[in-house]
Design an enzyme around this catalytic site. Structure first.
Site: not given
Length: 383
Positions: A58, A87, A205, A229
């Site tokens: 990335q 980001c 997400g 996350e």
């Protein structure tokens, strides 16, 4: 980093990305290259010749030629190069460290308003790379029309796949009042992207438990889902027999508040990660082990003040001390009841709203136990 990627691959992940690599210092600084990309050599794990594949590198940056030069370093060692247009950090807004990247003005989600430059970056890589394809990661914009315009433009420019995050760049705790509804990812725009483009779309997400992954695939029609996350806390998120996944799906999506099975699972994952980090050491500074353990053990740390104090004292570069900490957890709870395990690291910034029974007014309470238990323990470790 590699050790954590290998851990997640052992537990159901089939495709991994590197952390975002800033193209400008990656091109100009050999030390930066050796530190921030850790897949120059194959990772032999058990009988697998290269267990860290498939792997997508990335990249972030705002200069097409610099991005291409960085991508050419990576091309022999990865399966695709991804351009990060997602980001939302302060670093992305200012272009990173001014000493390391003096020319870069911005990257990530802060390029979403400059569609011609986005197209130029993707097209430059798509034309210039001979052996691997180019993908792109983006966020949704304020309107569906804007989101679709960006997605279609990236496809035209040469991206062979898109990862779409269902939050805008402004949907972050520092921008919102941390109301869970305002922080929630939206999958509807992702579904529209899937219908509008002819390349695979990865939905990102709101993937907290495996049930979310199934729901997201069904609702969006995406080819795959990404978790970031939540996976840091639950590296086995994509395993079907993950007890927390089952409990989370069945109990209003909150982790179980007690149970030795959850403690055993967290400690087992923490030990497995430390074994991998010893076999595949990182060059990052600070070293990532303590940060990873903090997230994996988060629900227990915020429930056990003594453990929080011990964790704070544990040096970042002392893996034997971290193993000793895990030994202590197992010894303590072999005879003691496991305390109620509070909300997850993934939900640390959400607030809870409830109506006062006396006045009917809305009462807001921070749901982040770190702000309570760890503050009392004088711990400030939330990397």
């Amino acid at each position: 980093e590699r050790a954590f990627r290998l851990l997640s691959r052992r537990h159901g992940v089939t495709l991994a990305y590197t952390p975002m690599i800033h193209a400008e210092p990656f091109v100009s600084n050999a030390t930066y290259r050796s530190v921030y990309f850790d897949a120059w050599e194959a990772a032999r794990d058990d009988s697998v010749e290269d267990a860290d594949r498939p792997l997508i590198a990335q990249l972030g940056g705002d200069d097409p030629e610099t991005m291409l030069r960085a991508a050419k370093y990576l091309e022999p060692h990865v399966d695709a190069v991804d351009v990060n247009f997602g980001c939302p950090t302060t670093d992305a807004r200012i272009g990173g460290n001014s000493q390391m990247s003096p020319r870069c003005q911005c990257y990530g989600a802060f390029l979403l308003t400059n569609l011609p430059l986005m197209e130029q970056i993707v097209n430059t890589l798509a034309v210039g790379l001979r052996d691997v394809p180019v993908t792109a990661k983006m966020r949704i914009l304020d309107t569906d029309d804007e989101t679709l315009a960006v997605a279609k433009a990236l496809e035209r420019a040469g991206a062979v796949a898109l990862c779409v995050h269902g939050r805008t760049a402004m949907q972050a705790p520092r921008h919102q009042d941390r109301d869970p509804e305002k922080l929630a990812a939206r999958w509807e725009p992702i579904a529209k992207v899937c219908q509008a483009v002819g390349i695979p779309v990865i939905a990102n997400g709101g993937i907290e438990v495996i049930d979310d992954a199934y729901r997201c695939l069904k609702q969006t029609g995406a080819a795959a889902v990404m978790s970031a996350e939540a996976l840091l806390e639950d590296p086995d998120l994509f395993e079907h027999d993950n007890h927390r996944n089952v409990a989370g799906a069945q109990r209003n999506r909150e982790p179980p508040r007690s149970g030795a099975n959850q403690l055993g699972r967290m400690v087992r994952l923490a030990r497995e990660y430390l074994e991998l980090s010893s076999a595949f050491p990182s060059s990052l500074e600070p070293l990532p082990e303590k940060s990873h353990l903090y997230k994996i053990l988060y629900r227990l740390i915020v429930a056990d003040k003594e453990l929080a104090r011990q964790f704070k004292k544990c040096p970042e570069d002392d893996i034997p001390a971290m193993r000793h900490l895990l030994d202590g957890i197992e010894a303590r709870y072999s005879s003691a009841e496991v305390p109620p395990l509070d909300k997850s690291w993934y939900r640390r910034w959400r607030i809870a709203k409830s109506a006062s029974p006396d006045t009917g007014t809305v009462v807001v309470a921070w749901s982040n136990p770190y702000a309570v238990a760890l503050r009392e323990a004088a711990v400030s470790y939330d990397q």
